[in-house]
Design a protein around this motif. Structure first.
Motif, PDB file in Angstrom:
ATOM      1  N   MET A 165       0.813  -1.191   0.000  1.00 49.79           N
ATOM      2  CA  MET A 165       0.000   0.000   0.000  1.00 49.79           C
ATOM      3  C   MET A 165       0.862   1.262   0.000  1.00 49.79           C
ATOM      4  SD  MET A 165      -3.010   0.713  -0.271  1.00 49.79           S
ATOM      5  CE  MET A 165      -4.535   1.277   0.291  1.00 49.79           C
ATOM      6  N   ARG A 166       2.050   1.173   0.609  1.00 51.46           N
ATOM      7  CA  ARG A 166       2.949   2.315   0.657  1.00 51.46           C
ATOM      8  C   ARG A 166       3.425   2.707  -0.750  1.00 51.46           C
ATOM      9  NH1 ARG A 166       7.289   0.865   4.603  1.00 51.46           N
ATOM     10  NH2 ARG A 166       5.499   0.264   5.817  1.00 51.46           N
ATOM     11  N   VAL A 167       3.716   1.704  -1.574  1.00 43.73           N
ATOM     12  CA  VAL A 167       4.168   1.978  -2.936  1.00 43.73           C
ATOM     13  C   VAL A 167       3.055   2.635  -3.739  1.00 43.73           C
ATOM     14  CG1 VAL A 167       5.012   0.918  -5.059  1.00 43.73           C
ATOM     15  CG2 VAL A 167       5.830   0.096  -2.861  1.00 43.73           C
ATOM     16  N   PHE A 168       1.823   2.188  -3.534  1.00 43.73           N
ATOM     17  CA  PHE A 168       0.673   2.773  -4.215  1.00 43.73           C
ATOM     18  C   PHE A 168       0.545   4.257  -3.862  1.00 43.73           C
ATOM     19  CE2 PHE A 168      -3.861   3.879  -4.250  1.00 43.73           C
ATOM     20  CZ  PHE A 168      -4.170   3.592  -5.576  1.00 43.73           C
ATOM     21  N   ARG A 169       0.693   4.589  -2.602  1.00 43.95           N
ATOM     22  CA  ARG A 169       0.622   5.996  -2.178  1.00 43.95           C
ATOM     23  C   ARG A 169       1.764   6.818  -2.767  1.00 43.95           C
ATOM     24  NH1 ARG A 169      -0.277   4.607   3.738  1.00 43.95           N
ATOM     25  NH2 ARG A 169      -2.437   3.947   3.729  1.00 43.95           N
ATOM     26  N   MET A 170       2.979   6.239  -2.742  1.00 49.17           N
ATOM     27  CA  MET A 170       4.123   6.949  -3.318  1.00 49.17           C
ATOM     28  C   MET A 170       3.888   7.243  -4.796  1.00 49.17           C
ATOM     29  SD  MET A 170       7.373   5.051  -1.454  1.00 49.17           S
ATOM     30  CE  MET A 170       8.104   4.784  -3.008  1.00 49.17           C
ATOM     31  N   GLN A 171       3.339   6.272  -5.507  1.00 46.86           N
ATOM     32  CA  GLN A 171       3.062   6.432  -6.933  1.00 46.86           C
ATOM     33  C   GLN A 171       2.061   7.563  -7.157  1.00 46.86           C
ATOM     34  OE1 GLN A 171       4.643   4.505  -9.127  1.00 46.86           O
ATOM     35  NE2 GLN A 171       3.611   5.041 -10.990  1.00 46.86           N
ATOM     36  N   ARG A 172       1.021   7.620  -6.367  1.00 48.32           N
ATOM     37  CA  ARG A 172      -0.012   8.641  -6.542  1.00 48.32           C
ATOM     38  C   ARG A 172       0.470  10.023  -6.124  1.00 48.32           C
ATOM     39  NH1 ARG A 172      -0.732   4.879  -9.069  1.00 48.32           N
ATOM     40  NH2 ARG A 172      -2.600   3.634  -9.197  1.00 48.32           N
ATOM     41  N   ILE A 173       1.190  10.117  -5.026  1.00 44.66           N
ATOM     42  CA  ILE A 173       1.722  11.413  -4.573  1.00 44.66           C
ATOM     43  C   ILE A 173       2.731  11.952  -5.580  1.00 44.66           C
ATOM     44  CG2 ILE A 173       3.153  12.516  -2.805  1.00 44.66           C
ATOM     45  CD1 ILE A 173       1.757  10.616  -0.770  1.00 44.66           C
ATOM     46  N   SER A 174       3.601  11.075  -6.063  1.00 48.01           N
ATOM     47  CA  SER A 174       4.589  11.529  -7.038  1.00 48.01           C
ATOM     48  C   SER A 174       3.919  11.927  -8.359  1.00 48.01           C
ATOM     49  CB  SER A 174       5.654  10.457  -7.278  1.00 48.01           C
ATOM     50  OG  SER A 174       5.095   9.294  -7.853  1.00 48.01           O
ATOM     51  N   ALA A 175       2.809  11.277  -8.720  1.00 47.07           N
ATOM     52  CA  ALA A 175       2.089  11.655  -9.943  1.00 47.07           C
ATOM     53  C   ALA A 175       1.532  13.071  -9.830  1.00 47.07           C
ATOM     54  CB  ALA A 175       0.968  10.665 -10.228  1.00 47.07           C
ATOM     55  N   VAL A 176       0.972  13.406  -8.686  1.00 51.79           N
ATOM     56  CA  VAL A 176       0.446  14.766  -8.477  1.00 51.79           C
ATOM     57  C   VAL A 176       1.590  15.778  -8.504  1.00 51.79           C
ATOM     58  CG1 VAL A 176      -0.707  16.287  -6.827  1.00 51.79           C
ATOM     59  CG2 VAL A 176      -1.585  13.979  -7.218  1.00 51.79           C
ATOM     60  N   ALA A 177       2.690  15.449  -7.844  1.00 59.43           N
ATOM     61  CA  ALA A 177       3.848  16.347  -7.851  1.00 59.43           C
ATOM     62  C   ALA A 177       4.402  16.508  -9.264  1.00 59.43           C
ATOM     63  CB  ALA A 177       4.930  15.814  -6.917  1.00 59.43           C
ATOM     64  N   LEU A 178       4.407  15.431 -10.038  1.00 60.38           N
ATOM     65  CA  LEU A 178       4.904  15.521 -11.413  1.00 60.38           C
ATOM     66  C   LEU A 178       4.033  16.409 -12.279  1.00 60.38           C
ATOM     67  CD1 LEU A 178       6.173  11.928 -12.249  1.00 60.38           C
ATOM     68  CD2 LEU A 178       7.497  14.015 -11.933  1.00 60.38           C
ATOM     69  N   ILE A 179       2.747  16.384 -12.073  1.00 63.87           N
ATOM     70  CA  ILE A 179       1.865  17.279 -12.834  1.00 63.87           C
ATOM     71  C   ILE A 179       2.236  18.731 -12.546  1.00 63.87           C
ATOM     72  CG2 ILE A 179      -0.507  18.126 -13.026  1.00 63.87           C
ATOM     73  CD1 ILE A 179      -1.393  15.196 -12.625  1.00 63.87           C
ATOM     74  N   ILE A 180       2.473  19.037 -11.284  1.00 62.13           N
ATOM     75  CA  ILE A 180       2.842  20.410 -10.902  1.00 62.13           C
ATOM     76  C   ILE A 180       4.196  20.788 -11.484  1.00 62.13           C
ATOM     77  CG2 ILE A 180       3.434  21.895  -8.942  1.00 62.13           C
ATOM     78  CD1 ILE A 180       1.334  20.181  -7.334  1.00 62.13           C
ATOM     79  N   PHE A 181       5.214  19.941 -11.268  1.00 61.03           N
ATOM     80  CA  PHE A 181       6.562  20.265 -11.745  1.00 61.03           C
ATOM     81  C   PHE A 181       6.651  20.249 -13.269  1.00 61.03           C
ATOM     82  CE2 PHE A 181       7.853  18.993  -7.385  1.00 61.03           C
ATOM     83  CZ  PHE A 181       8.438  20.201  -7.037  1.00 61.03           C
ATOM     84  N   MET A 182       5.929  19.345 -13.919  1.00 67.65           N
ATOM     85  CA  MET A 182       5.940  19.299 -15.379  1.00 67.65           C
ATOM     86  C   MET A 182       5.312  20.564 -15.958  1.00 67.65           C
ATOM     87  SD  MET A 182       6.907  17.481 -17.951  1.00 67.65           S
ATOM     88  CE  MET A 182       6.942  15.768 -17.539  1.00 67.65           C
ATOM     89  N   THR A 183       4.253  21.047 -15.327  1.00 69.02           N
ATOM     90  CA  THR A 183       3.628  22.288 -15.785  1.00 69.02           C
ATOM     91  C   THR A 183       4.594  23.459 -15.641  1.00 69.02           C
ATOM     92  OG1 THR A 183       1.455  21.438 -15.136  1.00 69.02           O
ATOM     93  CG2 THR A 183       1.654  23.822 -15.455  1.00 69.02           C
ATOM     94  N   ILE A 184       5.245  23.555 -14.500  1.00 67.00           N
ATOM     95  CA  ILE A 184       6.238  24.622 -14.298  1.00 67.00           C
ATOM     96  C   ILE A 184       7.352  24.510 -15.330  1.00 67.00           C
ATOM     97  CG2 ILE A 184       8.012  25.488 -12.725  1.00 67.00           C
ATOM     98  CD1 ILE A 184       6.146  24.628 -10.403  1.00 67.00           C
ATOM     99  N   HIS A 185       7.867  23.305 -15.517  1.00 63.79           N
ATOM    100  CA  HIS A 185       8.962  23.077 -16.470  1.00 63.79           C
ATOM    101  C   HIS A 185       8.552  23.474 -17.890  1.00 63.79           C
ATOM    102  CE1 HIS A 185      12.377  21.066 -18.361  1.00 63.79           C
ATOM    103  NE2 HIS A 185      11.496  20.518 -19.192  1.00 63.79           N
ATOM    104  N   MET A 186       7.377  23.057 -18.313  1.00 60.79           N
ATOM    105  CA  MET A 186       6.932  23.350 -19.678  1.00 60.79           C
ATOM    106  C   MET A 186       6.726  24.848 -19.883  1.00 60.79           C
ATOM    107  SD  MET A 186       6.953  20.523 -21.278  1.00 60.79           S
ATOM    108  CE  MET A 186       5.956  20.706 -22.730  1.00 60.79           C
ATOM    109  N   ILE A 187       6.143  25.520 -18.903  1.00 60.51           N
ATOM    110  CA  ILE A 187       5.897  26.956 -19.038  1.00 60.51           C
ATOM    111  C   ILE A 187       7.211  27.739 -19.062  1.00 60.51           C
ATOM    112  CG2 ILE A 187       4.970  28.981 -17.837  1.00 60.51           C
ATOM    113  CD1 ILE A 187       2.650  27.153 -16.917  1.00 60.51           C
TER     114      ILE A 187
END
Length: 112
Positions: free
Chosen positions: A1-23
């Motif tokens: 279950m810990r890996v599942f949470r890490m995957q989901r938290i990192s996905a949300v963080a990646l959306i934020i950082f990817m948006t910043i990076h692209m802009i």
């Protein structure tokens, strides 16, 4: 279950950082100018953002690879070794990436 949470938290963080990076990097109102990248890489805030982006990319990729390795069959000793190898490679990649980001920052700060 810990890996599942890490995957989901990192996905949300990646959306934020990817948006910043692209802009910031790929869609400025002008063509990509290396001098602007040099100014950005010399600033500690942008270095921290790039390091956090690297961290979440590695967490997301390695936790996804871990799930793929351990999902199909029972968790055998070979799979456990593969999982630990992925963790060690991830730590090595993070250290190497942080050193690269900091070296670019120091180099560009000296050039300015």
């Amino acid at each position: 279950m810990r890996v599942f949470r890490m995957q989901r938290i990192s996905a949300v963080a990646l959306i934020i950082f990817m948006t910043i990076h692209m802009i910031v990097v790929h869609y400025p109102p002008f063509h990509i100018d290396f001098s602007r990248i040099a100014v950005r890489m010399a600033q500690p805030l942008w270095q921290a953002i790039d390091i956090a982006f690297l961290f979440f990319v590695l967490i997301h990729a390695l936790s996804g690879a871990y799930v793929v390795i351990t999902d199909v069959q029972r968790f055998s000793r070979g799979k456990r070794l593969l999982a630990w190898a992925a963790v060690i490679i991830g730590i090595g990649a993070f250290i190497y990436g942080v050193q690269t980001i900091l070296a670019f920052g120091a180099y560009f700060a000296a050039q300015l």
